[in-house]
Design an enzyme around this catalytic site. Structure first.
Site, PDB file in Angstrom:
ATOM      1  N   ARG A 149       2.207   2.500   9.857  1.00 30.39           N
ATOM      2  CA  ARG A 149       1.384   3.166  10.884  1.00 30.39           C
ATOM      3  C   ARG A 149       2.213   3.630  12.087  1.00 30.39           C
ATOM      4  NH1 ARG A 149      -2.890  -0.732   8.941  1.00 30.39           N
ATOM      5  NH2 ARG A 149      -4.501   0.632   8.102  1.00 30.39           N
ATOM      6  N   GLN A 159      -2.663 -12.752   7.589  1.00 25.10           N
ATOM      7  CA  GLN A 159      -2.903 -12.428   6.176  1.00 25.10           C
ATOM      8  C   GLN A 159      -2.247 -13.475   5.264  1.00 25.10           C
ATOM      9  OE1 GLN A 159      -2.888  -8.289   4.606  1.00 25.10           O
ATOM     10  NE2 GLN A 159      -0.859  -8.794   3.897  1.00 25.10           N
ATOM     11  N   GLN A 173     -10.203  -2.817   2.226  1.00 26.02           N
ATOM     12  CA  GLN A 173      -9.712  -3.458   3.445  1.00 26.02           C
ATOM     13  C   GLN A 173      -9.694  -2.521   4.658  1.00 26.02           C
ATOM     14  OE1 GLN A 173      -5.923  -4.417   1.430  1.00 26.02           O
ATOM     15  NE2 GLN A 173      -4.920  -3.924   3.369  1.00 26.02           N
ATOM     16  N   MET A 175       0.846  -1.202   0.000  1.00 29.10           N
ATOM     17  CA  MET A 175       0.000   0.000   0.000  1.00 29.10           C
ATOM     18  C   MET A 175       0.879   1.248   0.000  1.00 29.10           C
ATOM     19  SD  MET A 175      -3.446  -0.887   2.011  1.00 29.10           S
ATOM     20  CE  MET A 175      -2.866  -0.698   3.662  1.00 29.10           C
ATOM     21  N   GLY A 176       2.141   1.084  -0.371  1.00 32.30           N
ATOM     22  CA  GLY A 176       3.035   2.243  -0.448  1.00 32.30           C
ATOM     23  C   GLY A 176       3.545   2.666   0.909  1.00 32.30           C
ATOM     24  N   HIS A 227       9.282  -3.468   3.506  1.00 27.41           N
ATOM     25  CA  HIS A 227       8.917  -3.651   2.098  1.00 27.41           C
ATOM     26  C   HIS A 227      10.178  -3.902   1.257  1.00 27.41           C
ATOM     27  CE1 HIS A 227       5.608  -0.818   3.517  1.00 27.41           C
ATOM     28  NE2 HIS A 227       4.906  -1.833   3.064  1.00 27.41           N
TER      29      HIS A 227
HETATM   30  P1  AMP Z   1       1.495  -3.078   3.436  1.00 28.02           P
HETATM   31  O1  AMP Z   1       2.041  -2.010   2.567  1.00 28.02           O
HETATM   32  O2  AMP Z   1       1.443  -2.717   4.869  1.00 28.02           O
HETATM   33  O3  AMP Z   1       0.191  -3.646   2.896  1.00 28.02           O
HETATM   34  O4  AMP Z   1       2.532  -4.274   3.369  1.00 28.02           O
HETATM   35  C1  AMP Z   1       2.940  -4.835   2.150  1.00 28.02           C
HETATM   36  C2  AMP Z   1       3.733  -6.081   2.431  1.00 28.02           C
HETATM   37  O5  AMP Z   1       4.877  -5.769   3.214  1.00 28.02           O
HETATM   38  C3  AMP Z   1       2.933  -7.138   3.224  1.00 28.02           C
HETATM   39  O6  AMP Z   1       3.179  -8.424   2.701  1.00 28.02           O
HETATM   40  C4  AMP Z   1       3.479  -6.969   4.610  1.00 28.02           C
HETATM   41  O7  AMP Z   1       3.381  -8.145   5.401  1.00 28.02           O
HETATM   42  C5  AMP Z   1       4.927  -6.627   4.341  1.00 28.02           C
HETATM   43  N1  AMP Z   1       5.524  -5.940   5.498  1.00 28.02           N
HETATM   44  C6  AMP Z   1       5.000  -4.890   6.170  1.00 28.02           C
HETATM   45  N2  AMP Z   1       5.781  -4.573   7.227  1.00 28.02           N
HETATM   46  C7  AMP Z   1       6.806  -5.448   7.219  1.00 28.02           C
HETATM   47  C8  AMP Z   1       7.948  -5.654   8.071  1.00 28.02           C
HETATM   48  N3  AMP Z   1       8.181  -4.893   9.127  1.00 28.02           N
HETATM   49  N4  AMP Z   1       8.799  -6.652   7.747  1.00 28.02           N
HETATM   50  C9  AMP Z   1       8.565  -7.435   6.661  1.00 28.02           C
HETATM   51  N5  AMP Z   1       7.516  -7.309   5.833  1.00 28.02           N
HETATM   52  C10 AMP Z   1       6.641  -6.334   6.106  1.00 28.02           C
END
Ligand code: AMP
Length: 278
Positions: A186, A152, A59, A28-29, A35
């Protein structure tokens, strides 16, 4: 690196590449090192890496932070470019959802009704709907997901299995700040004071893990004590739950291994999640 905003152009581009292995990293950027580690992992195992950046309305619950969610597209592009990834797919809402979404891809009823799903009832069907659509558009061989969102991953594995989709899921480890706080977009909502308290979430589940490894198998007490510790530190706790790491069910015997400790708690207005496997 190409930045593409339409499904039609993306499909064309992927054909041009004629790649053996395409990996998709959906995000989600507001990209951070969590990421980036997923993108770097993807680079190692695929010929072409696509990063999608799309803040998926479906979501977010009614009172959640969709409008407030940090959008930092230019900075994200710079970070992705440094990884050597090939394509950023940053669609407009209409590209992902050409019509108003009457239909949703349902998530597994059990997996989507526990833990996160209890507090956020439409969250996982929102995730399944967008990921299903992204897979349709990008047709990757590999789908990279972060262990940070442990439930998830379980929900999406189940979706891929039920629809007999061809993608293989690759799961990346949780990337943490030096004080243990799991990186999350967040985290920036936290005030300075809250940011100092936030690592207590990880410390608490890590302590529970150590207790279990030292032979304490009274899971209910461990959960209760963990919740109390967080509450005493100013958190409003949603859950700390010791589960079977494969099924996410409560372990039917305390003698079993393959466990995961999952947690969600709010500090001020910021909801944090974390987990640790045993
Ligand atoms: P999001 O942008 O929050 O939807 O996350 C995109 C992807 O990055 C998802 O597969 C998350 O599980 C992964 N992600 C988010 N935070 C972390 C983190 N601290 N370590 C590893 N992967 C992450």
């Amino acid at each position: 690196m190409d930045i593409i905003s339409s499904a039609v152009n993306l499909k064309k581009k992927c054909k041009e590449f004629n790649a053996k292995t395409i990996a998709l990293v959906p995000t989600m950027g507001n990209l951070h090192l969590g990421h980036v580690s997923l993108i770097e992992l993807a680079k190692k195992i695929a010929d072409i890496v696509i990063i999608s950046i799309f803040v998926n309305k479906l979501q977010f619950g009614k009172n959640e932070d969709f409008d407030q969610y940090p959008r930092t597209f230019r900075a994200d592009c710079i970070k992705v470019k440094k990884t050597g990834a090939d394509i950023i797919y940053a669609p407009e809402e209409e590209d992902i959802y050409p019509e108003q979404q009457i239909f949703r891809v349902p998530a597994d009823p059990f997996l989507s009704s526990i833990l996160e799903g209890k507090t956020r009832p439409d969250f996982f069907s929102g995730v399944c709907t967008v990921v299903h659509r992204l897979l349709q558009i990008t047709k990757p061989n590999l789908l990279l997901l972060g262990k940070k969102d442990f439930q998830q991953v379980a929900v999406l594995k189940e979706m891929i299995f039920r629809f007999k989709l061809p993608q293989k899921i690759i799961v990346g480890e949780i990337i943490r700040d030096t004080d243990g706080l799991a990186l999350s977009s967040r985290n920036q909502y936290l005030s300075n004071e809250e940011r100092k308290q936030a690592p207590i979430l990880y410390q608490t589940i890590k302590n529970i893990k150590n207790e279990i490894l030292n032979g304490n198998r009274n899971f209910l007490d461990l959960e209760k004590n963990g919740i109390k510790k967080l509450e005493d530190s100013g958190f409003c706790v949603d859950y700390i739950s010791i589960r079977n790491s494969q099924s996410l069910k409560e372990p039917f015997s305390t003698a079993l291994n393959q466990l995961v400790i999952l947690s969600a708690a709010t500090l001020g207005n910021t909801r944090l999640i974390d987990n640790i496997e045993i």
